[in-house]
Motif scaffolding. Structure first.
Motif: not given
Ligand code: MN
Length: 314
Positions: A162-167, A198-201, A219-224, A240-243
């Protein structure tokens, strides 16, 4: 997967006190190991975390050079109480098992073997593939409801995408964004291969905990930052999580409802008590009918008795 390096019993730790805020992203180091003749990075289990959902073992294997006659080279060995997931992203390997299965698995394909009360298998070279081998080997602890049942094997030549915006994503097991994998799972579970452009949620289920294992890029999550050779862990409670990425990154996402049954993992077995492990050890050691037999180009893998039995003998 055979783990000759660790014969120690490991008790699961499912009830760690919830001291950290739910938004905290935990990063831990994988440890290097050798499985068959290939180097792996073992993300799960580790000291601080034994399970993520019912996922109880995660190896990122390779990339390694293999030939027609030499590859994974994991001889016949037994399993009980778990499912093994093999997901290849480069190369080919041959799976044989005591159900009579003989299945070549190629890049982009998935094998799922359910051990139940007992099965044995091998991972061999194909006899015709030369090149790079890379993939993941994952174990899923079976719940009480199914772990005493029979063994099973499934091969997915084309896992759904499948596809998401950015992945782009491939659903190995479970369901994500209305794309479902047809293979069996015995608890609420997700296994996803995610190719982030690209970066995505990323949408998550609040009742699931999650782990990420990066296969390529970072990748980074929560700045880590999370790079190859690490495990990133997300507690339940997020929807959700921002990647964040700076370039194309490939990661495995494992998720599931926290597994509440305390498991005992020893060698290739997942049980609940030492007595159960002892029985399985005896069956493999004596070569009785429990784990079956099959023809393999490789020798059967022996194992030393559990440490607690050796102590009792003295
Ligand atoms: Mn195995």
């Amino acid at each position: 997967m055979d783990d000759q390096a660790s014969n120690s019993d490991t008790q699961s730790n499912v009830s760690s006190p919830d001291l950290e805020p739910a938004q905290h992203f935990e990063v831990s180091e994988s440890r290097e190991a050798t499985v068959g003749s290939i180097g792996v990075r073992r993300a799960l289990p580790h000291r601080a975390r034994r399970t993520v959902g019912a996922w109880c073992f995660a190896d990122h294997m390779g990339p390694a050079d293999v030939s027609e006659e030499s590859g994974l080279d994991i001889g016949p060995h037994p399993h009980m109480g778990l499912q093994t997931v093999t997901w290849l992203i480069e190369g080919e390997a041959l799976h044989r098992d005591s159900l009579g299965t003989e299945q070549v698995i190629a890049s982009g394909q998935l094998n799922l073997m359910t051990a139940g009360s007992g099965v044995s298998h091998s991972e061999e070279s194909t006899g015709h593939y030369r090149g790079t081998l890379q993939g993941v080997q994952l174990w899923i602890a079976q719940p009480e409801a199914t772990r005493h049942h029979g063994a099973d094997f499934a091969h997915l030549a084309e896992p759904p995408r499948g596809d998401l915006d950015g992945a782009g994503f491939t659903v190995l097991i479970g369901e994500f964004e209305n794309v479902g994998s047809p293979v069996r799972h015995d608890s609420a579970l997700l296994g996803l291969d995610l190719e982030v452009r690209e970066s995505l949620s990323l949408p998550l289920r609040p009742d699931f905990e999650y782990a990420l294992v990066v296969l390529d890029g970072a990748l980074s999550i929560d700045g880590q930052q999370l790079s190859i050779g690490k495990l990133g862990y997300l507690r339940p409670g997020r929807d959700e999580v921002s990647i964040d990425v700076t370039g194309p990154t490939r990661t495995i996402l494992l998720g599931g409802e926290p597994f509440e049954e305390p498991i005992l993992m020893w060698w290739n077995f997942v049980g609940r008590t030492r007595a159960e492990i002892d029985e399985a050890y005896e069956s493999w050691h004596l070569g009785d009918s429990r784990f079956g037999t099959f023809k393999s180009s490789l020798p059967r893998i022996p194992v030393e008795a559990p440490a607690w039995r050796q102590r009792e003998k003295r």
